[in-house]
Motif scaffolding. Structure first.
Motif: not given
Length: 1372
Positions: A958-983
């Protein structure tokens, strides 16, 4: 010679006896006594004669007497004498003992001690002489001992000390214990004796323990009750531990050699419990001592206090009326505390490393139930009582106004819910084990089900279901009780009726009388004047239809889904009669047809249940479809040209001048649509292959196909005409009234809900029957267009005035299965032949959003209630399957189409599809953890997008499967944070954080993935500088929730406190603060109140942990180890805990040092900070008290790091606390003055109200100040006590505070009084107190508002204000 001696004795010739005995040798006297004793003739007269001829005034007489005593003792101990002769002989020796000189008595006593050491005491009868000898010996003035002189009492003490220090033969322990009852001993001597006997427990044969304990209990009448009880409890706790170790390692030869048979041990324990309880009945002090000992010990090792033996002992003691309430209250308190401690420890890695996890209380109590099989009948009644107490006290509570609320699945993890479940397990296991108590358990369960109508009874329904499942045939003996409960069905809430009937459903299949009684009750309820009674009747009849199947519906074995094979065999010839079942089902359907003319709620329940009946009893399809068709014809317009196709006006009725819904037409259509869909699917999957069978059933199939065909034609006709209809055809145009204050508005709202439901049913029908036809999908879009127009109209009206949609969301009639299929088709269907038709649906963005929204609604229902509306909504397996399918679709949709691309393509009103997907995923992950904990592994195996169809992988990490999905959402959050503050999309970022936080709970805290997740979260907090308050709060909370499972978060708190101080500035504006930035997330906008609140909430948790640890340490000091010398071992065990406590407090102290120098704006943060400071000082005081107690018992010392902690508190905390108090009151006064000045130009009443409100706010927000000051003073007070105990000057680090030196600014006071005199006379009465604007200026810090305002200066604000010495004129 013997006759001569007897004659002289009769003649009282003392001189003759002396001369006669003088010429006799000792052996002759010995032979004479022995022969007479064995013959039983005149032994008493002979011995008296010998004593009479042996005066103690002569040395010869004393020697002869000593010899006689020794010989008689040997004679009695040999066992050759008759019992009465031995008793008479010992009695005579007792009477003559007081005449013996001290030296002889000492020799006799030493003789006894030597005999005990050598183990020559056989039957113990001679020991009856030892107590009188010791008593006479104690009365002697001087005795020779070791070359010196001792008084008799001291000599006796030395003898007892020697006796108890020597080795005892296990066979004589009982005799010695009985002997000590007659020995006069001091409390210290008695303690010594009791400890000696208790140490002999492991050496004594197990069968001899009950009489030995009995003698000890008699001995405890003199004292040492606590020592005795502790010894008995400790011994049997050790025996239980050995038994458990043997079970865990049955192959160990050593353990098998050490332990005793389990059944033998349990019988011995049961006998000893009876002895102890009998002693408690005679001596209530013993019972009070037992409760006191256990209450003291529950703060420490709970498993030692609540072991199986102790619980059985307490439950037996509960049979004594005087102790009943105390025992059950203690068990309740100890159990709930154990659950809380366990949960508290599981949530903190810091505590797990320091304190080992203790045994589960549930296991201990259930072990007691199991052990009660071994003749513990005195425990069973109390076990039943305890089980019901747990269920009554800790079960789910009712909502406001007696409303029964649905349980939240998260509550299952709370200590109260765990205790309630434990009570149910106790009753179930007791029911299985003890036959005599079964009827009482069943009766009490049914009584609670019937009588508790205003509070939740789900726990009793579940227990009843478990009881029925475990022993249905046994319950047939108590069928009268169940039948009696049926008589109350008409008066019970619907949920109770459904639960009760579902629980007893297996009994209905094997008991004809019970089934017949239920049918009679349901028939009566069907004609009741109460709506709930009729709904209960419908629920009962539907249940019967589902379970009494006709032949041909299912294979015969499937008819007994919840029964075992043996149960079916018992009643297979009497109950499963096909003709009887058919007649019964047709009769029930006839009764249910009457519901079609009753209220909407009754009809609604019937429509929702008929589809389940059709699926489980398919031979009733003909009758059910005919009934539905005839009901639909009442509202169906036969002419194809008429619009709308349904008679909505017939669906409402007027009663008492108010409009009500009469026919839930949308639910009727939904039932028809579900039945047709199932019928069509069954024909596809189960084609008729046998020609003879087809010929036999040709006529019946034609009828069914006729009803099926007619219903299908009508639904298609309704579809065509609904597409052509406009809102005006339903009188629902934009000019319509939708307010709830008029009958017209209510009618329009009802029409709107009906029409929207009809649209949804037709959408599902056309999609399922489309076979991916383009024309059908165009109809679906056309139907949705009508639905969407009406939905938008309701939203528009709800914004202007109240309507149904403004109160709550209208529940969709779409089935969960359809929603799952629709989403899969929209997002995941890549079949080429479907592409053209699906493009019609996919191109309509509003329809796609609607599909995702409906999925979100179903998921929300599942999360909140554990089930969904519509078919299969209560089927856990199918619901879980649909949930997995929807999860895969939502995950693919969110990860494949970035939200940035979606937003750039088209600006949408409301929430984007990506955001809806995220909300759905968040609720799904929560639901899976709450509702489907046992299926988490299967859930993530299903979500594996890379291995479609690879179901053979059973073991999934379970830990490995959960970690896989966590990495997907982490990438999405990093994408949000790396953009301009207005976006930056704040809502989406918050959802991502919540999803990450939810998934992280599934990671193993010791895994590498968990450490990576924590490192990543801290990095995000340190590197991103966003001014979004909610996002910052969510991210910080997730960081701490991870940190506490890895290690203590105090270091993070310290760094964050420094950052907050750096961002907000110092309370002294002249001080420049060095710029520090550990966490970029802390900025001027997020620092206060967001980050400060997060810090203080975590500080509170850390302080609770430290307080919990100190309580544990105190309990270890309080529990004195009398039997074993473990002080040094315990001291070494306490040292790591003490060190950890001091380090935690020291780090927190430095964090507080930063916070109380920070210029925190006025508001809730200041209030909470003051409260937490007070807690900090209270815990410091508690730690000081712990060391004081340690010095009092000589088991603790003062470590050097504690002195450093005290020094730190004196230099870095207390002075800054007083400065912070001054700062707080200054900003409060400024806000009060500002609030009053803004109102000066307005009328007097508003001015007065503003000043009063400002003053009240100031007093409320500064209320924690006196509590903080009191806590500081208590801390310093006990430091003084510890200084005296330890001889270490701890007060040298503490400085005398000046903040209690209040000073009044006289000039400000005179100006305020003069201003008051110039006011209007007419307002004088009202404004006398309020117009004086107190402006106090305190040189030392605190300003006393009460004194200036003339208010009551009591402990509510400043307890010290009553002392006049604290007030002096300004400037002096």
């Amino acid at each position: 010679m013997d006759q001569k001696i007897l004659k002289m004795a009769a003649a009282e010739d003392a001189e003759g006896l002396q001369q006669c005995l003088h010429h006799m040798k000792e052996q002759e006297v010995c032979s004479l006594i022995t022969s007479h004793a064995l013959k039983g003739k005149e032994i008493g007269i002979l011995v008296r004669a010998i004593f009479k001829g042996s005066p103690c005034s002569k040395n010869e007489g004393v020697c002869r007497r000593l010899f006689v005593y020794k010989h008689c003792m040997q004679l009695v101990e040999s066992g050759d004498l008759q019992s009465d002769i031995a008793t008479d002989l010992i009695g005579l020796l007792m009477l003559e003992a007081h005449q013996l000189p001290g030296s002889t008595l000492a020799e006799l006593a030493s003789l006894y001690v030597d005999a005990i050491k050598e183990g020559s005491i056989i039957n113990g009868k001679s020991l009856d002489l030892f107590p009188p000898i010791l008593t006479v010996l104690a009365s002697q003035e001087n005795l020779n001992y070791g070359g010196g002189q001792l008084c008799g009492e001291e000599y006796k003490k030395q003898l007892l000390n020697t006796l108890c220090s020597s080795r005892w033969d296990p066979k004589c322990v009982i005799h010695l214990t009985s002997m000590f009852r007659d020995v006069q001993v001091s409390t210290e001597e008695l303690q010594f004796v009791v400890i000696k006997v208790l140490k002999m427990f492991p050496k004594v044969d197990l069968q001899e323990l009950p009489p030995l304990v009995y003698q000890l209990l008699l001995l405890s009448a003199k004292g040492c009750k606590k020592t005795l009880l502790e010894g008995i409890i400790t011994f049997f706790h050790q025996q239980d531990q050995l038994q458990k170790e043997e079970q865990m390692a049955t192959d160990s030869v050593e353990l098998e050699a050490v332990t005793v048979p389990k059944d033998q041990l349990r019988h011995i324990e049961g006998t000893i419990i009876l002895h102890v309880v009998f002693a408690i009945k005679l001596d209530h002090d013993l019972g009070r001592e037992l409760l006191k000992y256990l209450k003291t010990g529950q703060q420490g090792d709970t498993s030692r206090v609540l072991c199986s033996f102790n619980i059985a002992l307490l439950l037996s003691m509960a049979r004594i009326h005087r102790f009943e309430g105390q025992v059950f209250e203690f068990l309740k308190t100890a159990t709930i505390k154990s659950f809380r401690d366990r949960l508290f420890q599981q949530n903190s890695k810091f505590l797990q490393d320091l304190i080992p996890v203790q045994c589960s209380v549930s296991e201990m109590i259930l072990d007691t139930v199991t052990n009660s099989m071994f003749g513990w009948d005195h425990v069973t009644q109390s076990l039943v009582q305890l089980g019901f107490i747990f269920m009554d006290s800790f079960g789910p509570k009712g909502g406001p106004f007696g409303k029964v609320v649905e349980n939240n699945a998260m509550a299952a993890k709370t200590p109260a819910q765990q205790a309630s479940r434990l009570g149910a397990k106790i009753l179930l296991e007791t029911f299985k084990v003890h036959e005599p108590i079964r009827s009482e358990i069943l009766e009490q369960v049914l009584n609670r089900v019937v009588t508790k109508t205003t509070s939740p009874i789900t726990q009793y329904i579940d227990l009843l279901s478990d009881i029925v499942t475990s022993a249905p045939l046994i319950l047939l003996d108590s069928s009268s009780k169940v039948i009696e409960a049926f008589d109350h069905l008409s008066y019970l809430p619907l949920s109770t009726v459904q639960g009760l009937l579902k629980a007893v459903q297996p009994l209905l299949k094997i008991s004809i009388s019970m089934k017949d009684s239920l049918i009679v009750v349901l028939r009566k309820a069907m004609f009741s004047s109460q709506l709930d009674a009729r709904k209960s009747a419908v629920a009962g009849f539907l249940l019967l239809l589902k379970n009494f199947k006709l032949l041909g519906s299912l294979s015969y074995s499937q008819c007994s889904q919840t029964l075992t094979a043996s149960q079916v065999q018992v009643d297979v010839h009497s109950c499963y009669n096909v003709s009887t079942n058919e007649a019964l089902c047709l009769e029930i359907l006839g009764s249910l047809r009457r519901c079609l003319s009753q209220q909407a709620d009754v009809r609604l329940m019937l429509y929702e249940g008929l589809f389940d009946v059709l699926r489980r009893n398919s031979q009733l399809a003909n009758t059910i479809l005919q009934t539905l068709l005839s009901q639909l014809n009442r509202y169906y317009e036969l002419e194809e040209d008429l619009l709308p196709p349904l008679k909505l006006e017939s669906c409402i009725t007027t009663q008492g001048g108010q409009i009500h819904l009469q026919e839930p037409l949308a639910h009727l259509l939904s039932c028809i649509q579900n039945c047709l869909a199932w019928f069509q699917q069954s024909l596809l999957h189960c084609p008729k292959s046998n020609e003879e069978e087809e010929e036999e059933e040709e006529e019946e199939e034609d009828n069914e196909d006729g009803f099926h065909h007619d219903l299908g034609v009508q639904l298609d006709s309704i579809t065509r005409r609904m597409i052509k209809s406009e809102l005006e055809d339903f009188e629902l145009d934009k000019s319509a009234d939708f307010s709830l204050t008029s009958n017209v508005g209510i009618k329009n709202n009802i029409y709107a809900v009906l029409v929207m439901g009809i649209f949804e049913v037709l959408i599902e029908h056309n999609f399922l029957t489309s076979n991916y036809s383009t024309s059908r999908f165009e109809d679906v879009i056309s139907l949705f267009s009508g639905y969407h127009k009406l939905s938008e109209l309701l939203k528009e009206k709800s914004g202007k005035g109240k309507s149904l949609s403004s109160n709550k969301t209208i529940r969709s009639l779409l089935s969960f299965n359809f929603v799952s299929s629709l989403l899969t088709a929209l997002f995941r269907d890549s079949t080429l032949s479907h592409e053209e038709s699906l493009s019609i649906l996919r191109s309509n963005n509003e329809f796609v959003r609607y599909a995702v929204s409906m999925a979100l609604q179903k998921i929300q229902q599942l999360e909140e209630t554990g089930q969904t509306d519509g078919p299969d909504g209560q089927n856990t397996e199918k619901t879980f399957k649909y949930l997995c399918d929807i999860t895969r679709v939502l995950l693919w949709r969110y990860t494949s189409i970035p939200s940035a691309v979606e937003e750039s393509g088209k600006k949408e009103k409301g929430r984007t599809i990506s955001r809806l997907c995220l909300e759905g995923l968040l609720r799904i992950f929560n639901s899976v953890q709450q509702r489907f904990q046992s299926k988490i592994q299967q859930f993530f195996r299903t979500l594996d997008l890379m291995s479609d169809g690879e179901e053979e992988q059973e073991n999934v990490n379970i830990t490995e499967k959960v970690a896989f999905h966590i990495r997907q959402f982490q990438r999405s959050l990093v994408t949000q944070l790396s953009g301009d503050e207005e976006e930056f999309n704040s809502k989406e970022a918050q959802l991502l954080v919540n999803i990450l936080s939810t998934l992280s709970r599934l990671l193993e805290p010791t895994s590498e993935q968990f450490a990576q997740m924590l490192t990543w979260t801290i990095k995000i907090c340190k590197e991103n500088n966003l001014e979004d308050v909610q996002f910052c709060k969510g991210l910080m909370s997730m960081m701490f929730s991870l940190q506490v499972l890895h290690k203590s978060p105090v270091s993070l708190l310290q760094e964050l406190s420094r950052d907050v101080h750096s961002r907000l500035g110092d309370i002294d504006q002249d001080i420049e603060i060095e710029e520090q930035s550990h966490f970029a997330m802390v900025n001027s906008k997020t620092a206060a109140p967001t980050v400060v609140q997060v810090i203080l909430s975590q500080v509170e948790k850390v302080l609770e942990e430290v307080d919990w640890l100190i309580t544990k340490l105190k309990s270890q000091l309080s529990s004195e180890k009398v039997l074993t010398d473990e002080n040094s071992q315990e001291s070494t065990e306490r040292e790591p805990v003490e060190k950890a406590i001091i380090i935690q407090l020291g780090t927190l102290l430095t964090a507080f040092h930063e916070l109380i120098q920070t210029s925190i704006p006025s508001g809730g943060c200041v209030d909470v900070l003051l409260k937490e400071l007070g807690k900090m000082y209270n815990i410091l005081t508690s730690l000081v008290k712990y060391y004081i107690h340690g010095y009092s018992t000589n088991v603790a010392h003062l470590p050097a790091r504690f002195e450093k902690l005290v020094k730190l508190s004196g230099s870095h905390l207390t002075p800054q606390c007083y400065a912070f108090i001054t700062y707080v009151q200054n900003i409060q006064n400024e806000s009060m003055n500002f609030g009053g000045g803004a109102e000066k130009k307005k009328d007097k009443k508003r001015e007065m109200a503003a000043i009063t409100a400002a003053t009240a706010r100031v007093l409320r927000e500064t209320k924690p100040i006196p509590n903080l000051i009191f806590a500081i003073e208590q801390y310093e007070k006990f430091l003084i006590h510890l200084t005296k105990k330890s001889k270490v000057n701890l007060m040298q680090y503490m400085k005398l505070s000046t903040s209690r030196d209040f000073r009044i600014n006289a000039a400000t006071l005179n100006a305020a009084l003069q201003q008051q005199e110039e006011g209007d006379i007419q307002d004088c009465e009202n404004d006398a107190a309020d117009q004086v604007e107190p402006q106090l200026q305190s040189i030392s810090g605190i300003q006393c508002l009460h004194c200036l305002l003339g208010l009551r200066a009591t402990s509510e604000y400043f307890p010290m204000c009553e002392a006049k010495s604290h007030h002096r004129p300004y400037g002096q």
